[in-house]
Design an enzyme around this catalytic site. Structure first.
Site, PDB file in Angstrom:
ATOM      1  N   GLY A   1       2.929  15.367   4.749  1.00  0.00           N
ATOM      2  CA  GLY A   1       3.722  14.704   3.730  1.00  0.00           C
ATOM      3  C   GLY A   1       4.924  15.462   3.230  1.00  0.00           C
TER       4      GLY A   1
ATOM      5  N   GLY B   1       2.497  18.884   9.905  1.00  0.00           N
ATOM      6  CA  GLY B   1       1.400  17.977   9.599  1.00  0.00           C
ATOM      7  C   GLY B   1       1.830  16.519   9.540  1.00  0.00           C
ATOM      8  CG  HIS B   2      -0.883  13.831   7.803  1.00  0.00           C
ATOM      9  ND1 HIS B   2      -0.560  13.158   6.647  1.00  0.00           N
ATOM     10  CD2 HIS B   2      -1.771  14.788   7.446  1.00  0.00           C
ATOM     11  CE1 HIS B   2      -1.228  13.667   5.627  1.00  0.00           C
ATOM     12  NE2 HIS B   2      -1.974  14.670   6.087  1.00  0.00           N
ATOM     13  CG  ASP B   3       1.951  10.498   7.041  1.00  0.00           C
ATOM     14  OD1 ASP B   3       2.334   9.482   7.649  1.00  0.00           O
ATOM     15  OD2 ASP B   3       0.749  10.755   6.827  1.00  0.00           O
TER      16      ASP B   3
END
Length: 210
Positions: A158, A138-140
């Site tokens: 994250g 997922g993102h980041d």
């Protein structure tokens, strides 16, 4: 033309071999030369055009030749990466055409991204990382050097993963958690809190077992 060698000749190496066949063994203009393994009979029971040509730490590999890391063992990937880096070899990455790599995703050299893997956006993937089929990041998120995600893992937004972390198949880490270096997350586990360095966790929720 310089040569391309696979490091390893086990099950994952055979999977990667099938992906590379799509490129007629001239991936990035290198001539495929065979597999390197300490077990010379690894491929004896399989119908392969190429076989094991030398030990995994090989003097046959020359400066300017290329290697693809085709093992999942995190510590071994780390050792082999630096061994061949010191020989001035080209350490290639492979991203399968059926993988999705989104915006602002960086991938270090020596990494392998398998078919149907999903890397969404704003992700940092280190050197020598294996992301196997159907896994998602997922993102980041940050995935540290020489880590391995087995098939169908879910690293959500994250999440921070250290170096040389092994995830068994179908492992899940919920958002914004930390998995420190040299740890193991067992197959099917759900990580809901920080995993400390060097520990093995298993279960839902994941608990320390070693």
């Amino acid at each position: 033309m310089n040569k391309l060698y696979f490091l390893g000749a086990g099950g994952f190496a055979r999977e990667l071999y099938s992906y590379i066949k799509e490129y007629d063994f001239e991936y990035r203009n290198y001539q495929f030369a065979g597999f390197l393994s300490d077990y010379s009979d690894d491929l004896d029971d399989f119908d392969m055009i190429h076989g094991v040509v030398d030990n995994i730490r090989s003097d046959k590999v020359l400066e300017g030749d290329a290697i693809l890391i085709a093992v999942a063992n995190c510590k071994l990937k780390d050792e082999l990466y630096h061994y061949y880096k010191n020989k001035n070899c080209e350490i290639l990455s492979f991203i399968h055409p059926m993988a999705y790599v989104g915006n602002n995703v960086t991938i270090g050299d020596g990494s392998v991204i398998c078919p149907y893997a999903t890397l969404t956006a704003d992700i940092e993937v280190g050197k020598g990382v294996l992301i196997n089929a159907h896994s998602s990041i997922g993102h980041d998120a940050v995935i540290g050097n020489f880590s391995t995600l087995s098939g169908h893992c879910d690293i959500t937004g994250g999440v921070s993963v250290g170096e040389r972390v092994m995830f068994g198949s179908h492992a899940l880490v919920i958002p914004n958690k930390v998995v420190e270096s040299d740890s193991i997350v067992g197959a099917g586990s759900v990580v809901v809190k920080k995993v400390k360095s060097g520990t093995t966790v298993f279960g839902n929720p994941a608990k320390k077992i070693k």
